[in-house]
Design a protein around this motif. Structure first.
Motif, PDB file in Angstrom:
ATOM      1  N   GLN A 285       0.836  -1.190   0.000  1.00  0.00           N
ATOM      2  CA  GLN A 285       0.000   0.000   0.000  1.00  0.00           C
ATOM      3  C   GLN A 285       0.874   1.244   0.000  1.00  0.00           C
ATOM      4  O   GLN A 285       1.987   1.247   0.515  1.00  0.00           O
ATOM      5  CB  GLN A 285      -0.878  -0.007   1.246  1.00  0.00           C
ATOM      6  CG  GLN A 285      -1.974   1.024   1.249  1.00  0.00           C
ATOM      7  CD  GLN A 285      -2.870   0.845   2.468  1.00  0.00           C
ATOM      8  OE1 GLN A 285      -2.446   0.327   3.479  1.00  0.00           O
ATOM      9  NE2 GLN A 285      -4.107   1.263   2.360  1.00  0.00           N
TER      10      GLN A 285
ATOM     11  N   GLN B 282      -2.373 -10.778   1.088  1.00  0.00           N
ATOM     12  CA  GLN B 282      -2.749  -9.474   0.538  1.00  0.00           C
ATOM     13  C   GLN B 282      -3.311  -9.625  -0.861  1.00  0.00           C
ATOM     14  O   GLN B 282      -2.882 -10.481  -1.637  1.00  0.00           O
ATOM     15  CB  GLN B 282      -1.520  -8.550   0.489  1.00  0.00           C
ATOM     16  CG  GLN B 282      -1.808  -7.174  -0.085  1.00  0.00           C
ATOM     17  CD  GLN B 282      -0.646  -6.212   0.139  1.00  0.00           C
ATOM     18  OE1 GLN B 282       0.019  -6.266   1.162  1.00  0.00           O
ATOM     19  NE2 GLN B 282      -0.399  -5.339  -0.824  1.00  0.00           N
TER      20      GLN B 282
ATOM     21  N   ASP C 294      -4.290  -6.603  -3.674  1.00  0.00           N
ATOM     22  CA  ASP C 294      -4.305  -5.161  -3.928  1.00  0.00           C
ATOM     23  C   ASP C 294      -4.109  -4.423  -2.609  1.00  0.00           C
ATOM     24  O   ASP C 294      -3.090  -4.594  -1.954  1.00  0.00           O
ATOM     25  CB  ASP C 294      -5.579  -4.742  -4.654  1.00  0.00           C
ATOM     26  CG  ASP C 294      -5.382  -3.480  -5.510  1.00  0.00           C
ATOM     27  OD1 ASP C 294      -4.519  -2.649  -5.155  1.00  0.00           O
ATOM     28  OD2 ASP C 294      -6.081  -3.321  -6.519  1.00  0.00           O
ATOM     29  N   LYS C 295      -5.098  -3.632  -2.150  1.00  0.00           N
ATOM     30  CA  LYS C 295      -4.920  -2.869  -0.916  1.00  0.00           C
ATOM     31  C   LYS C 295      -5.514  -3.566   0.318  1.00  0.00           C
ATOM     32  O   LYS C 295      -5.548  -2.965   1.389  1.00  0.00           O
ATOM     33  CB  LYS C 295      -5.545  -1.477  -1.065  1.00  0.00           C
ATOM     34  CG  LYS C 295      -4.805  -0.572  -2.042  1.00  0.00           C
ATOM     35  CD  LYS C 295      -5.429   0.817  -2.072  1.00  0.00           C
ATOM     36  CE  LYS C 295      -4.574   1.783  -2.876  1.00  0.00           C
ATOM     37  NZ  LYS C 295      -4.497   1.421  -4.299  1.00  0.00           N
TER      38      LYS C 295
ATOM     39  N   TYR D  20      -9.991  -3.258  -2.497  1.00  0.00           N
ATOM     40  CA  TYR D  20      -9.805  -2.539  -1.239  1.00  0.00           C
ATOM     41  C   TYR D  20     -10.987  -2.791  -0.326  1.00  0.00           C
ATOM     42  O   TYR D  20     -12.025  -3.315  -0.748  1.00  0.00           O
ATOM     43  CB  TYR D  20      -9.618  -1.036  -1.483  1.00  0.00           C
ATOM     44  CG  TYR D  20     -10.780  -0.367  -2.196  1.00  0.00           C
ATOM     45  CD1 TYR D  20     -11.873   0.133  -1.488  1.00  0.00           C
ATOM     46  CD2 TYR D  20     -10.787  -0.233  -3.581  1.00  0.00           C
ATOM     47  CE1 TYR D  20     -12.935   0.730  -2.139  1.00  0.00           C
ATOM     48  CE2 TYR D  20     -11.844   0.365  -4.249  1.00  0.00           C
ATOM     49  CZ  TYR D  20     -12.908   0.842  -3.523  1.00  0.00           C
ATOM     50  OH  TYR D  20     -13.971   1.433  -4.172  1.00  0.00           O
TER      51      TYR D  20
END
Length: 380
Positions: A2, A71, A73-74, A183
């Motif tokens: 991130q 994880q 992406d975010k 996200y």
């Protein structure tokens, strides 16, 4: 990883009523206490497309617990299990089953976040502490919120490592493809009877949030059950926490069922955003994720209610994806069945096409689907 350099961030204030004195930059990670972290990590990788990121345990010097970090992406999940009998993690799992313990919030200054919130009445989880290794430092602090859930403030602008000090990179051979999750859109908390306003006041006074929207038992009810909900948001709109409480109904609501099996207040669901919900849900279903279903009749007049949309209705209907519209656009959403043995936590997949609301037009269909599952469990 991130973005960690907040100096270049443009943070428009979407919620003009929020005071934003912290401020919060985003969701850093969500930590779940689970009975078997290795198997949980495999589940989130295999079924959900999360990628292996970091590990902490005996090999990194920990003697009491192990954690796997995955994880997509975010979205970062930390899955933590105890290594020995007794202790806080075992007690938490015995009381609640697997569930969210930490909602970690990304901040520019963890010490300031701690001072601002505790000065306004937050109960201390832990005072600011600095973790260091060859890649820099991370500053952490923590406060309590509803139930046994906590917020940890994470300041990582001076850290360039894989996750944070104390963890090493985790690179197993097995790493299935991603599923398109991007996200955390929002995280929903369930609290007990008449506790919603108390916790909304906590987020307003202690953390500077403001109320975005509220729903009463007229909005969220069926023939049998009802609940109340208010959505609290920080100023930039990156952190949104709907808070639910039960409302009187003829039978036991999903909130009452949750509180009974979770043994108190806690996180009901995480909403994960995607840019292509048809593709994401297709991938998830093919990997074994089970979703709530609505009757085919839902789609007979849905476009009369929501108007024109970009997507073809046929795949939405086939997958059971719900549609709703507000003044700024529309959204597409779907909810899993409980992903744990206890009927507690589930996950929402959401794609926003301009809409900033939470699917009010879908509440009746959604809650009737939940009631069908409750009836099958014998808990309605």
């Amino acid at each position: 990883m991130q973005i960690t350099d907040s100096s270049s961030l443009h943070l428009p204030k979407e919620n003009l009523e929020a005071r934003d004195f912290l401020p919060l930059l985003g969701t850093d990670y969500i930590e779940l206490y689970v009975g078997n972290a290795k198997q949980a990590a495999h589940y989130y990788m295999s079924a959900w497309g999360f990628q292996p990121l970091a590990y902490a345990g005996l090999e990194t010097g920990l003697k009491d617990r192990t954690s796997y970090v995955v994880q997509q992406d975010k979205i970062r999940l930390v899955l933590t299990s105890p290594l020995k009998p007794g202790g806080e993690i075992n007690r938490h799992i015995e009381a609640h089953g697997d569930g969210v313990k930490v909602i970690a919030l990304w901040v520019d200054n963890a010490d300031k976040s701690y001072r601002e919130t505790t000065a306004r009445g937050a109960d201390i989880y832990f005072a600011p502490k600095t973790l260091k290794d060859d890649h820099g430092k991370v500053v952490l602090s923590g406060i309590h919120t509803y139930g046994e859930t906590v917020h940890v403030f994470v300041e990582r602008k001076d850290y360039r490592g894989i996750f944070m000090p104390g963890y090493k990179a985790w690179k197993p051979f097995y790493a299935p493809p991603k599923t398109g999750l991007r996200y955390v859109d929002h995280i929903v908390g369930n609290v007990g009877w008449h506790e919603m306003d108390k916790w909304c006041q906590f987020y307003a006074e202690v953390m500077g949030f403001a109320q975005l929207v509220s729903f009463d038992d007229k909005d969220i009810s069926t023939e049998y059950t009802a609940l109340m909900s208010k959505v609290m948001s920080n100023g930039n709109g990156r952190i949104k926490f709907p808070i639910n409480e039960p409302a009187d109904g003829r039978k036991k609501s999903q909130i009452e069922e949750y509180i009974e099996f979770y043994n108190g207040a806690g996180v009901q669901h995480m909403a994960m955003a995607t840019d292509n919900i048809i593709e994401t849900v297709t991938n998830l279903r093919n990997r074994g994720v089970e979703f709530l279903t609505v009757p085919s009749s839902y789609y007979e007049n849905v476009l009369d209610r929501v108007g024109e949309i970009d997507e073809d209705l046929a795949p939405l209907s086939k997958l059971g994806i719900l549609i709703d519209r507000d003044d700024e656009g529309y959204l597409l959403q779907i909810f899993t069945k409980p992903i744990l043995d206890r009927p507690t936590m589930f996950i929402e997949i959401i794609q926003r096409k301009g809409a900033k609301s939470f699917g009010k037009g879908n509440f009746k269909a959604l809650f009737e689907a939940i009631e069908r599952e409750q009836e099958a469990r014998g808990t309605l």
